[in-house]
Design a protein around this motif. Structure first.
Motif, PDB file in Angstrom:
ATOM      1  N   ALA A 124       0.839  -1.211   0.000  1.00  0.00           N
ATOM      2  CA  ALA A 124       0.000   0.000   0.000  1.00  0.00           C
ATOM      3  C   ALA A 124       0.878   1.266   0.000  1.00  0.00           C
ATOM      4  O   ALA A 124       0.555   2.251  -0.674  1.00  0.00           O
ATOM      5  CB  ALA A 124      -0.922  -0.011   1.212  1.00  0.00           C
ATOM      6  N   MET A 125       1.971   1.212   0.748  1.00  0.00           N
ATOM      7  CA  MET A 125       2.902   2.358   0.750  1.00  0.00           C
ATOM      8  C   MET A 125       3.471   2.553  -0.673  1.00  0.00           C
ATOM      9  O   MET A 125       3.496   3.664  -1.199  1.00  0.00           O
ATOM     10  CB  MET A 125       4.075   2.110   1.716  1.00  0.00           C
ATOM     11  CG  MET A 125       3.721   2.054   3.187  1.00  0.00           C
ATOM     12  SD  MET A 125       3.270   3.639   3.933  1.00  0.00           S
ATOM     13  CE  MET A 125       4.824   4.506   3.997  1.00  0.00           C
ATOM     14  N   ALA A 126       3.904   1.443  -1.280  1.00  0.00           N
ATOM     15  CA  ALA A 126       4.532   1.536  -2.608  1.00  0.00           C
ATOM     16  C   ALA A 126       3.514   1.949  -3.675  1.00  0.00           C
ATOM     17  O   ALA A 126       3.831   2.740  -4.572  1.00  0.00           O
ATOM     18  CB  ALA A 126       5.170   0.198  -2.967  1.00  0.00           C
ATOM     19  N   LEU A 127       2.277   1.443  -3.551  1.00  0.00           N
ATOM     20  CA  LEU A 127       1.255   1.848  -4.525  1.00  0.00           C
ATOM     21  C   LEU A 127       0.966   3.344  -4.392  1.00  0.00           C
ATOM     22  O   LEU A 127       0.831   4.057  -5.387  1.00  0.00           O
ATOM     23  CB  LEU A 127      -0.029   1.030  -4.327  1.00  0.00           C
ATOM     24  CG  LEU A 127      -1.178   1.387  -5.270  1.00  0.00           C
ATOM     25  CD1 LEU A 127      -0.809   1.138  -6.741  1.00  0.00           C
ATOM     26  CD2 LEU A 127      -2.451   0.597  -4.916  1.00  0.00           C
ATOM     27  N   SER A 128       0.906   3.825  -3.151  1.00  0.00           N
ATOM     28  CA  SER A 128       0.666   5.264  -2.931  1.00  0.00           C
ATOM     29  C   SER A 128       1.776   6.082  -3.583  1.00  0.00           C
ATOM     30  O   SER A 128       1.514   7.086  -4.250  1.00  0.00           O
ATOM     31  CB  SER A 128       0.628   5.586  -1.432  1.00  0.00           C
ATOM     32  OG  SER A 128      -0.326   4.786  -0.788  1.00  0.00           O
ATOM     33  N   THR A 129       3.015   5.642  -3.394  1.00  0.00           N
ATOM     34  CA  THR A 129       4.146   6.366  -3.988  1.00  0.00           C
ATOM     35  C   THR A 129       4.055   6.319  -5.510  1.00  0.00           C
ATOM     36  O   THR A 129       4.248   7.323  -6.192  1.00  0.00           O
ATOM     37  CB  THR A 129       5.481   5.743  -3.511  1.00  0.00           C
ATOM     38  OG1 THR A 129       5.450   5.707  -2.090  1.00  0.00           O
ATOM     39  CG2 THR A 129       6.678   6.549  -3.975  1.00  0.00           C
ATOM     40  N   ARG A 130       3.702   5.131  -6.022  1.00  0.00           N
ATOM     41  CA  ARG A 130       3.559   4.996  -7.485  1.00  0.00           C
ATOM     42  C   ARG A 130       2.482   5.949  -8.020  1.00  0.00           C
ATOM     43  O   ARG A 130       2.550   6.437  -9.139  1.00  0.00           O
ATOM     44  CB  ARG A 130       3.198   3.530  -7.797  1.00  0.00           C
ATOM     45  CG  ARG A 130       3.389   3.147  -9.233  1.00  0.00           C
ATOM     46  CD  ARG A 130       3.065   1.673  -9.461  1.00  0.00           C
ATOM     47  NE  ARG A 130       2.586   1.493 -10.820  1.00  0.00           N
ATOM     48  CZ  ARG A 130       1.922   0.436 -11.274  1.00  0.00           C
ATOM     49  NH1 ARG A 130       1.675  -0.584 -10.470  1.00  0.00           N
ATOM     50  NH2 ARG A 130       1.506   0.375 -12.517  1.00  0.00           N
ATOM     51  N   MET A 131       1.467   6.227  -7.178  1.00  0.00           N
ATOM     52  CA  MET A 131       0.391   7.149  -7.572  1.00  0.00           C
ATOM     53  C   MET A 131       0.809   8.613  -7.405  1.00  0.00           C
ATOM     54  O   MET A 131      -0.004   9.521  -7.566  1.00  0.00           O
ATOM     55  CB  MET A 131      -0.861   6.878  -6.723  1.00  0.00           C
ATOM     56  CG  MET A 131      -1.529   5.539  -7.012  1.00  0.00           C
ATOM     57  SD  MET A 131      -2.804   5.119  -5.776  1.00  0.00           S
ATOM     58  CE  MET A 131      -4.175   6.160  -6.289  1.00  0.00           C
ATOM     59  N   GLY A 132       2.059   8.842  -7.041  1.00  0.00           N
ATOM     60  CA  GLY A 132       2.557  10.216  -6.891  1.00  0.00           C
ATOM     61  C   GLY A 132       2.256  10.818  -5.540  1.00  0.00           C
ATOM     62  O   GLY A 132       2.347  12.031  -5.339  1.00  0.00           O
ATOM     63  N   LYS A 133       1.902   9.973  -4.564  1.00  0.00           N
ATOM     64  CA  LYS A 133       1.531  10.480  -3.236  1.00  0.00           C
ATOM     65  C   LYS A 133       2.704  10.347  -2.280  1.00  0.00           C
ATOM     66  O   LYS A 133       3.705   9.685  -2.573  1.00  0.00           O
ATOM     67  CB  LYS A 133       0.324   9.701  -2.698  1.00  0.00           C
ATOM     68  CG  LYS A 133      -0.897   9.722  -3.601  1.00  0.00           C
ATOM     69  CD  LYS A 133      -1.419  11.123  -3.793  1.00  0.00           C
ATOM     70  CE  LYS A 133      -2.579  11.201  -4.752  1.00  0.00           C
ATOM     71  NZ  LYS A 133      -2.810  12.579  -5.236  1.00  0.00           N
ATOM     72  N   ASP A 134       2.549  10.956  -1.097  1.00  0.00           N
ATOM     73  CA  ASP A 134       3.592  10.922  -0.077  1.00  0.00           C
ATOM     74  C   ASP A 134       2.978  10.267   1.175  1.00  0.00           C
ATOM     75  O   ASP A 134       2.410  10.952   2.022  1.00  0.00           O
ATOM     76  CB  ASP A 134       4.045  12.369   0.198  1.00  0.00           C
ATOM     77  CG  ASP A 134       5.378  12.407   0.886  1.00  0.00           C
ATOM     78  OD1 ASP A 134       5.846  11.349   1.356  1.00  0.00           O
ATOM     79  OD2 ASP A 134       5.964  13.512   0.965  1.00  0.00           O
ATOM     80  N   PRO A 135       3.053   8.936   1.282  1.00  0.00           N
ATOM     81  CA  PRO A 135       2.310   8.239   2.334  1.00  0.00           C
ATOM     82  C   PRO A 135       2.972   8.285   3.700  1.00  0.00           C
ATOM     83  O   PRO A 135       4.192   8.425   3.802  1.00  0.00           O
ATOM     84  CB  PRO A 135       2.280   6.790   1.824  1.00  0.00           C
ATOM     85  CG  PRO A 135       3.503   6.640   0.989  1.00  0.00           C
ATOM     86  CD  PRO A 135       3.764   7.996   0.379  1.00  0.00           C
ATOM     87  N   ILE A 136       2.145   8.173   4.743  1.00  0.00           N
ATOM     88  CA  ILE A 136       2.660   7.945   6.100  1.00  0.00           C
ATOM     89  C   ILE A 136       2.066   6.629   6.596  1.00  0.00           C
ATOM     90  O   ILE A 136       0.996   6.211   6.139  1.00  0.00           O
ATOM     91  CB  ILE A 136       2.310   9.100   7.078  1.00  0.00           C
ATOM     92  CG1 ILE A 136       0.784   9.287   7.210  1.00  0.00           C
ATOM     93  CG2 ILE A 136       2.957  10.395   6.653  1.00  0.00           C
ATOM     94  CD1 ILE A 136       0.366  10.202   8.352  1.00  0.00           C
ATOM     95  N   ARG A 137       2.772   5.998   7.553  1.00  0.00           N
ATOM     96  CA  ARG A 137       2.333   4.709   8.089  1.00  0.00           C
ATOM     97  C   ARG A 137       1.779   4.948   9.483  1.00  0.00           C
ATOM     98  O   ARG A 137       2.452   5.563  10.321  1.00  0.00           O
ATOM     99  CB  ARG A 137       3.565   3.805   8.136  1.00  0.00           C
ATOM    100  CG  ARG A 137       3.279   2.393   8.475  1.00  0.00           C
ATOM    101  CD  ARG A 137       4.562   1.569   8.283  1.00  0.00           C
ATOM    102  NE  ARG A 137       4.310   0.195   8.664  1.00  0.00           N
ATOM    103  CZ  ARG A 137       4.967  -0.845   8.187  1.00  0.00           C
ATOM    104  NH1 ARG A 137       5.944  -0.672   7.313  1.00  0.00           N
ATOM    105  NH2 ARG A 137       4.676  -2.054   8.598  1.00  0.00           N
TER     106      ARG A 137
END
Ligand code: NAD
Length: 286
Positions: free
Chosen positions: A171-184
């Motif tokens: 989910a973190m990697a998919l968010s990054t792939r979508m151009g987002k900056d995720p937090i856990r």
């Protein structure tokens, strides 16, 4: 469960959040099926996505070819099982009701293999409780996007009691792939963002109710005085008053009196004043 090789997604619920998530997934190169129980909502969602992408082209942020390719990757369905067939990831964005989300996750869990990442965009509900009804709860996580999804960079990736590290990392990697900056974030009521955001929003509503200042002036105080990009009442109108009421009611149950929804919020929701989506909330919207 490798986010870099995911090729297809289903997004459940095509309202404010669902259409934004579907848009960004399609722009990321995934083929996307947008599912809703209401056909008119799906038609509206496609129009919204087209309008957002057209605006992106006008502003020079998206090429016309990328817009057309993204639109070409989108399809819609009112049949849940047909929508999720063969997908690598499902992101659920139906209304903020625990029972409704559980019903959907139970169906997903029964029909989809354990390799499929299942994410909920809930703003506040317990991911562990949603996952509990699903076979293979280890592949369930929260992916909490922000509104408008195509602009806001944050995604809270929420780790439930039983989430596997593979699911959280995907989910973190998919968010990054979508151009987002995720937090856990751990699965606590309201996560890192909604808890604080709702507390400020409810207090601003109580101030309107008590006649302390107008919505515009309360918002201005936070924008000019505290450097908020947008005041809490304008934000409430964009999020939807019904959505915020649902979250407040849930946090009230979990965390107590400080999240009791003010009367003004209940009255407005009962009158159908839901914010921008209905034309009126704390402001009038044209
Ligand atoms: P919304 O009311 O705009 O959209 C919900 C959509 O779900 C509607 O199109 C509705 O027709 C559809 N729907 C209703 N029942 C359904 C069902 N059984 N199956 C499939 N679709 C169904 O809501 P929203 O603002 O997009 O919120 C969706 C979720 O995202 C909620 O959990 C909310 O808490 C969360 N969220 C909202 C925001 C926000 O700013 N609005 C931000 C982050 C997270």
């Amino acid at each position: 469960m490798n986010a870099h090789t995911m090729q297809s997604a289903a997004v459940l619920g095509s309202g404010t959040m669902g259409n934004g998530i579907a848009q960004v997934l399609a722009q990321t190169g995934l083929s996307v099926c947008l599912y809703d129980i209401a056909q008119p909502q799906l038609a509206k969602a496609l129009q919204t996505i087209q309008a957002n992408l057209d605006k992106g082209v006008e502003k020079g942020k998206v090429t016309a070819a990328d817009r057309d390719a993204a639109m070409g990757r989108l399809r819609v369905s009112t049949d849940l099982m047909e929508a999720v067939k063969g997908v690598d990831v499902v992101i659920e964005a139906v209304p903020e009701k625990l029972q409704l989300k559980q019903e959907i996750f139970q169906q997903l869990g029964t029909h989809l293999g354990p390799q499929v990442l299942l994410a909920t965009n809930t703003s506040s509900l317990s991911i562990s409780r949603i996952a509990a009804v699903t076979p293979h709860p280890e592949r369930v996580v929260g992916m909490h996007f922000f509104n408008p999804v195509h602009i806001m960079e944050l995604v809270e990736v929420v780790e439930a009691d039983k989430s596997s590290s593979a699911a959280v990392e995907a989910a973190m990697a998919l968010s990054t792939r979508m151009g987002k900056d995720p937090i856990r974030v751990k699965d606590a009521p309201g996560f890192a963002s909604s808890r604080l955001g709702i507390a400020i929003g409810l207090e601003a509503m109580r101030m309107v109710q008590e006649g302390v200042a107008s919505p515009a002036d309360i918002d201005k105080a936070m924008v000019l005085g505290y450097g908020f990009p947008m005041g809490p009442l304008q934000l409430t109108d964009l999020v939807g008053l019904d959505v915020r009421l649902n979250i407040a009611e849930y946090l009230y149950k979990e965390l107590g009196d400080r999240f009791l929804a003010p009367e003004i919020l209940r009255e407005k929701v009962a009158k159908g004043e839901l914010g921008k989506k209905s034309g009126k909330g704390f402001y009038e919207w044209k």
